[in-house]
Design a protein around this motif. Structure first.
Motif, PDB file in Angstrom:
ATOM      1  N   ILE A  29      52.328  60.775  16.924  1.00  0.00           N
ATOM      2  CA  ILE A  29      52.120  62.039  16.214  1.00  0.00           C
ATOM      3  C   ILE A  29      51.733  61.808  14.755  1.00  0.00           C
ATOM      4  N   GLY A  30      52.344  60.847  14.100  1.00  0.00           N
ATOM      5  CA  GLY A  30      52.007  60.560  12.705  1.00  0.00           C
ATOM      6  C   GLY A  30      50.541  60.198  12.551  1.00  0.00           C
ATOM      7  N   ALA A  31      50.054  59.326  13.429  1.00  0.00           N
ATOM      8  CA  ALA A  31      48.637  58.934  13.367  1.00  0.00           C
ATOM      9  C   ALA A  31      47.732  60.110  13.691  1.00  0.00           C
ATOM     10  N   LEU A  32      48.145  60.959  14.645  1.00  0.00           N
ATOM     11  CA  LEU A  32      47.348  62.138  14.992  1.00  0.00           C
ATOM     12  C   LEU A  32      47.217  63.081  13.802  1.00  0.00           C
ATOM     13  N   GLU A  33      48.307  63.366  13.141  1.00  0.00           N
ATOM     14  CA  GLU A  33      48.267  64.332  12.048  1.00  0.00           C
ATOM     15  C   GLU A  33      47.467  63.825  10.859  1.00  0.00           C
ATOM     16  N   LYS A  34      47.312  62.533  10.733  1.00  0.00           N
ATOM     17  CA  LYS A  34      46.480  61.988   9.661  1.00  0.00           C
ATOM     18  C   LYS A  34      44.986  62.259   9.891  1.00  0.00           C
ATOM     19  N   LEU A  35      44.619  62.604  11.132  1.00  0.00           N
ATOM     20  CA  LEU A  35      43.205  62.857  11.422  1.00  0.00           C
ATOM     21  C   LEU A  35      42.690  64.116  10.739  1.00  0.00           C
ATOM     22  N   GLN A  36      43.548  65.107  10.521  1.00  0.00           N
ATOM     23  CA  GLN A  36      43.191  66.326   9.795  1.00  0.00           C
ATOM     24  C   GLN A  36      41.886  66.952  10.317  1.00  0.00           C
ATOM     25  N   PHE A  37      41.915  67.364  11.576  1.00  0.00           N
ATOM     26  CA  PHE A  37      40.746  68.007  12.173  1.00  0.00           C
ATOM     27  C   PHE A  37      40.371  69.263  11.393  1.00  0.00           C
ATOM     28  N   ALA A  38      39.104  69.398  11.075  1.00  0.00           N
ATOM     29  CA  ALA A  38      38.639  70.572  10.337  1.00  0.00           C
ATOM     30  C   ALA A  38      38.861  71.858  11.130  1.00  0.00           C
ATOM     31  N   CYS A  39      38.811  71.780  12.452  1.00  0.00           N
ATOM     32  CA  CYS A  39      38.987  72.964  13.297  1.00  0.00           C
ATOM     33  C   CYS A  39      40.440  73.381  13.431  1.00  0.00           C
ATOM     34  N   GLY A  40      41.369  72.518  12.980  1.00  0.00           N
ATOM     35  CA  GLY A  40      42.788  72.813  13.108  1.00  0.00           C
ATOM     36  C   GLY A  40      43.406  72.121  14.313  1.00  0.00           C
ATOM     37  N   LEU A  41      44.689  71.860  14.220  1.00  0.00           N
ATOM     38  CA  LEU A  41      45.425  71.124  15.241  1.00  0.00           C
ATOM     39  C   LEU A  41      46.809  71.761  15.347  1.00  0.00           C
ATOM     40  N   HIS A  42      47.238  72.122  16.578  1.00  0.00           N
ATOM     41  CA  HIS A  42      48.451  72.906  16.722  1.00  0.00           C
ATOM     42  C   HIS A  42      49.278  72.391  17.899  1.00  0.00           C
ATOM     43  N   CYS A  43      50.549  72.105  17.643  1.00  0.00           N
ATOM     44  CA  CYS A  43      51.481  71.716  18.702  1.00  0.00           C
ATOM     45  C   CYS A  43      52.075  72.983  19.304  1.00  0.00           C
ATOM     46  N   ILE A  44      51.927  73.153  20.615  1.00  0.00           N
ATOM     47  CA  ILE A  44      52.351  74.399  21.251  1.00  0.00           C
ATOM     48  C   ILE A  44      53.476  74.206  22.264  1.00  0.00           C
ATOM     49  N   GLY A  45      53.884  72.962  22.525  1.00  0.00           N
ATOM     50  CA  GLY A  45      54.934  72.771  23.506  1.00  0.00           C
ATOM     51  C   GLY A  45      55.142  71.306  23.846  1.00  0.00           C
ATOM     52  N   GLU A  46      55.758  71.074  25.010  1.00  0.00           N
ATOM     53  CA  GLU A  46      56.153  69.716  25.390  1.00  0.00           C
ATOM     54  C   GLU A  46      56.074  69.551  26.902  1.00  0.00           C
ATOM     55  N   ILE A  47      55.731  68.337  27.314  1.00  0.00           N
ATOM     56  CA  ILE A  47      55.721  67.980  28.735  1.00  0.00           C
ATOM     57  C   ILE A  47      57.151  67.735  29.205  1.00  0.00           C
ATOM     58  N   GLU A  48      57.491  68.296  30.369  1.00  0.00           N
ATOM     59  CA  GLU A  48      58.831  68.182  30.933  1.00  0.00           C
ATOM     60  C   GLU A  48      58.771  67.581  32.336  1.00  0.00           C
ATOM     61  N   SER A  49      59.924  67.187  32.840  1.00  0.00           N
ATOM     62  CA  SER A  49      59.987  66.615  34.185  1.00  0.00           C
ATOM     63  C   SER A  49      59.998  67.691  35.265  1.00  0.00           C
ATOM     64  N   GLU A  50      60.556  68.862  34.963  1.00  0.00           N
ATOM     65  CA  GLU A  50      60.627  69.939  35.947  1.00  0.00           C
ATOM     66  C   GLU A  50      59.225  70.485  36.215  1.00  0.00           C
ATOM     67  N   PRO A  51      58.773  70.513  37.474  1.00  0.00           N
ATOM     68  CA  PRO A  51      57.415  70.988  37.765  1.00  0.00           C
ATOM     69  C   PRO A  51      57.209  72.435  37.328  1.00  0.00           C
ATOM     70  N   GLY A  52      55.950  72.766  37.048  1.00  0.00           N
ATOM     71  CA  GLY A  52      55.585  74.120  36.681  1.00  0.00           C
ATOM     72  C   GLY A  52      55.425  74.301  35.182  1.00  0.00           C
ATOM     73  N   LEU A  53      54.874  75.444  34.817  1.00  0.00           N
ATOM     74  CA  LEU A  53      54.654  75.773  33.409  1.00  0.00           C
ATOM     75  C   LEU A  53      55.557  76.927  33.015  1.00  0.00           C
ATOM     76  N   ARG A  54      56.399  76.688  32.008  1.00  0.00           N
ATOM     77  CA  ARG A  54      57.245  77.737  31.447  1.00  0.00           C
ATOM     78  C   ARG A  54      56.621  78.232  30.153  1.00  0.00           C
ATOM     79  N   ILE A  55      56.483  79.541  30.013  1.00  0.00           N
ATOM     80  CA  ILE A  55      55.951  80.149  28.798  1.00  0.00           C
ATOM     81  C   ILE A  55      57.062  80.963  28.170  1.00  0.00           C
TER      82      ILE A  55
END
Length: 320
Positions: free
Chosen positions: A272-298
């Motif tokens: 994550i540290g290396a990713l955030e240093k990229l500073q994409f002009a279009c923006g970069l947003h963390c919206i969640g996390e990968i889990e072991s339980e199948p399916g997508l929770r919103i």
């Protein structure tokens, strides 16, 4: 104008000429030089009038978008674009329409140094098929199948503007002139995140471009990776115009209506540290996390579950 005159007039003369093309337009097949040590990434998209775009769409924007959606697929693989093929069915030869269409397509081709190397033309209902080729170093390609439990889920740019613009254009809602101008570029002239995708090599575990909607496309990552995920509505990046739409109609524009052509990807915590240093002009947003339980929770803003009314664009449904 016959088929061969059409090809010579509109396609053989183009603004991009690459050294790795030994033979392009004019022979029975293209002769190309893939670089040593690189995988060849190949993708194709078919755009059909009345299914993927409105019949009266402005041709310059259509030409640009037809190529952009293919470059977006290459971006999701971390590939550098190189060549493309064009298959075009036309009801008739309209010189002014073709000039505008080619202008948009070649403007984007020039921006990413992508050369048209062949294809086909025919009379028929308006349809555009493009096949794009790119390069990615061996073992560096981004795949849908690489997500790991604990990865953070990111998206580039903002989501939902193209859907809001389309609803306005179809008369499903009314936007002010200023609001429509703020979102219509996302529908008509999406920007493929090519440089961003190449920057994710070695950092992201998995990636996909968001064409059919976040829920559907993130779902492909989860299915291929045999994992689940949790995402948070208050983390999903939306423009002020889209947010105003959401308060009236719900989150489907940002979650499920598609046509965003942003990247969704997963990154392990140690990158994550290396990713955030990229500073994409279009923006970069963390919206969640990968889990072991199948399916997508919103999770909605109050911490409760959110269930979208539908989960993605259907290519066999009518434009809506």
């Amino acid at each position: 104008m016959n088929e061969f005159e059409l090809i010579r007039t509109f396609f053989a003369r183009q603004p991009v000429s690459r050294a790795d093309v030994a033979a392009g337009i004019g022979d029975d097949a293209a002769l190309l030089h893939p670089p040593a040590g690189q995988l060849l990434a190949v993708t194709s998209d078919l755009l059909v009038s009345g299914v993927h775009f409105l019949p009266d769409v402005e041709p310059h924007s259509l030409g640009r978008k037809a190529l952009a959606v293919n470059l977006s697929d290459l971006a999701a693989m971390g590939a550098e674009p190189a060549w493309f093929l064009l298959n075009l069915a036309l009801p008739e030869v309209d010189v002014q329409w073709l000039e505008r269409f080619c202008g948009g397509m070649f403007d984007l081709a020039r921006a990413y140094n992508v050369q048209l190397v062949g294809g086909d033309t025919s009379r028929g209902p308006l349809a555009i098929g493009i096949e794009a080729h790119g390069f990615v170093p061996e073992a560096m390609a981004l795949r849908r199948s690489g997500a790991k439990v604990g990865d953070r889920i990111y998206v580039t740019g903002t989501l939902g503007d193209a859907a809001v613009a389309l609803r306005h254009r179809l008369g499903k809602q009314r936007l002010s002139e200023d609001d429509f101008a703020a979102v219509v570029e996302h529908l008509d002239r999406p920007t493929p995140r090519v440089l961003e995708g190449m920057s994710l090599r070695g950092l992201a575990h998995s990636a996909i471009d968001i064409s059919d909607g976040l829920v559907a496309d993130l779902g492909h990552i989860l299915e291929q990776s045999q994992a689940g995920a949790c995402i948070f509505l208050d983390k999903i990046p939306v423009s002020p115009v889209c947010r105003a739409h959401i308060t009236k109609f719900g989150w489907e524009a940002a979650l499920a209506m598609g046509d965003d052509y942003e990247l969704c990807f997963t990154v392990p915590p140690h990158n994550i540290g290396a990713l955030e240093k990229l500073q994409f002009a279009c923006g970069l947003h963390c919206i969640g996390e990968i889990e072991s339980e199948p399916g997508l929770r919103i999770v909605d803003e109050s911490g409760g579950p959110y269930r979208p009314a539908f989960t993605g664009h259907d290519h066999f449904a009518k434009l809506k």
